[in-house]
Design an enzyme around this catalytic site. Sequence first.
Site, PDB file in Angstrom:
ATOM      1  N   CYS A  29       0.728  -1.280   0.036  1.00 22.12           N
ATOM      2  CA  CYS A  29       0.105  -0.053   0.092  1.00 22.12           C
ATOM      3  C   CYS A  29       1.007   1.246   0.044  1.00 22.12           C
ATOM      4  O   CYS A  29       1.660   1.488   0.897  1.00 22.12           O
ATOM      5  CB  CYS A  29      -0.961  -0.085   1.157  1.00 22.12           C
ATOM      6  SG  CYS A  29      -1.757   1.589   1.710  1.00 22.12           S
ATOM      7  N   GLU A  82      -5.692   8.181   7.990  1.00 20.99           N
ATOM      8  CA  GLU A  82      -5.259   9.210   6.582  1.00 20.99           C
ATOM      9  C   GLU A  82      -3.659   9.286   6.697  1.00 20.99           C
ATOM     10  O   GLU A  82      -3.255  10.261   7.695  1.00 20.99           O
ATOM     11  CB  GLU A  82      -6.127  10.492   6.717  1.00 20.99           C
ATOM     12  CG  GLU A  82      -7.446  10.320   6.125  1.00 20.99           C
ATOM     13  CD  GLU A  82      -7.598   9.685   4.822  1.00 20.99           C
ATOM     14  OE1 GLU A  82      -6.859  10.358   3.968  1.00 20.99           O
ATOM     15  OE2 GLU A  82      -8.702   8.990   4.611  1.00 20.99           O
ATOM     16  N   SER A  83      -3.072   9.061   5.659  1.00 17.35           N
ATOM     17  CA  SER A  83      -1.585   9.054   5.640  1.00 17.35           C
ATOM     18  C   SER A  83      -1.133  10.504   5.618  1.00 17.35           C
ATOM     19  O   SER A  83      -0.209  10.656   6.513  1.00 17.35           O
ATOM     20  CB  SER A  83      -1.276   8.470   4.245  1.00 17.35           C
ATOM     21  OG  SER A  83      -1.663   9.263   2.959  1.00 17.35           O
TER      22      SER A  83
END
Length: 255
Positions: A29, A82-83
Amino acid sequence: MSKELVYSVGSTFPPLTPGLVRLYSMRFCPYSHRVRLVLAEKNIPHEIVNINPKKRPEWYSDIHPAGLIPCIQFEDGKIVYESVITTEYLDAVYPDKKLISTEPYERAKQQMLVDSFQRVVALLFKALKFKDPEAFNEICKILDHYEKVLSDSFFGGSNVGFTDLMIWPWFERFRSLKSLLNNELDKDRFPKLTAWIKNMTLLDCVKKTSVRQDHLIVFTKQSLTSPEPDYDIGLEKPKEEETPATKEEPKPSTE
Ligand SMILES: N[C@@H](CCC(=O)N[C@@H](CS)C(=O)NCC(=O)O)C(=O)O
């Protein structure tokens, strides 16, 4: 059996390890890759629990309401997902090796570059999925701007910063997946980006978190054609009698 195997439906929640930040991730990912880069660059003690995004463990909905990865969890119960938000949070609570500028305009410039990169993310998927050369051309047109504004070793200056780490996972994929893309970045058109890529590959955080090219190629091919790619490519799998619930606990990451 590998500690990196994904946790899926039917697995048991692995207890948190005292003193470690936990990252819920998946090896292929790119958004999780962003957070792995940040944890490695800032030397934050952490452990990684990989999640099967298509067959999420039941317990994961108590951690992330939408079930996405990446997500981080702290011993005191704090959860952040949320990155980009996760990165901003980690940079605020672990101030060593600051990634995000405190100068408002510099900070805005970094954020604009990260935000507009989402368009590249969408186009890369299009280029891979539909073998669409026009999508790759569109990517290059967007990257012309990145080439133009890059004026030092890294986007934020002489040290690696927020923009570099947030966009790197896709540059790693441009390189690793060039055989699938039938294309690669033109060194003559992008001389500064080419030098930046070289600078990035020399960083410890990039070396420690890079995804194996052969595994990424197989995974990408599978994920473009199958709803259930093998998230455990290249790992030693459990023997027949072992279920995910009997997996060993995650161990502190060596990243
Ligand atoms: N905007 C999110 C995107 C995260 C994301 O899309 N993660 C994918 C894996 S790469 C996921 O969790 N997919 C599961 C799903 O869509 O159900 C971020 O930046 O963290």
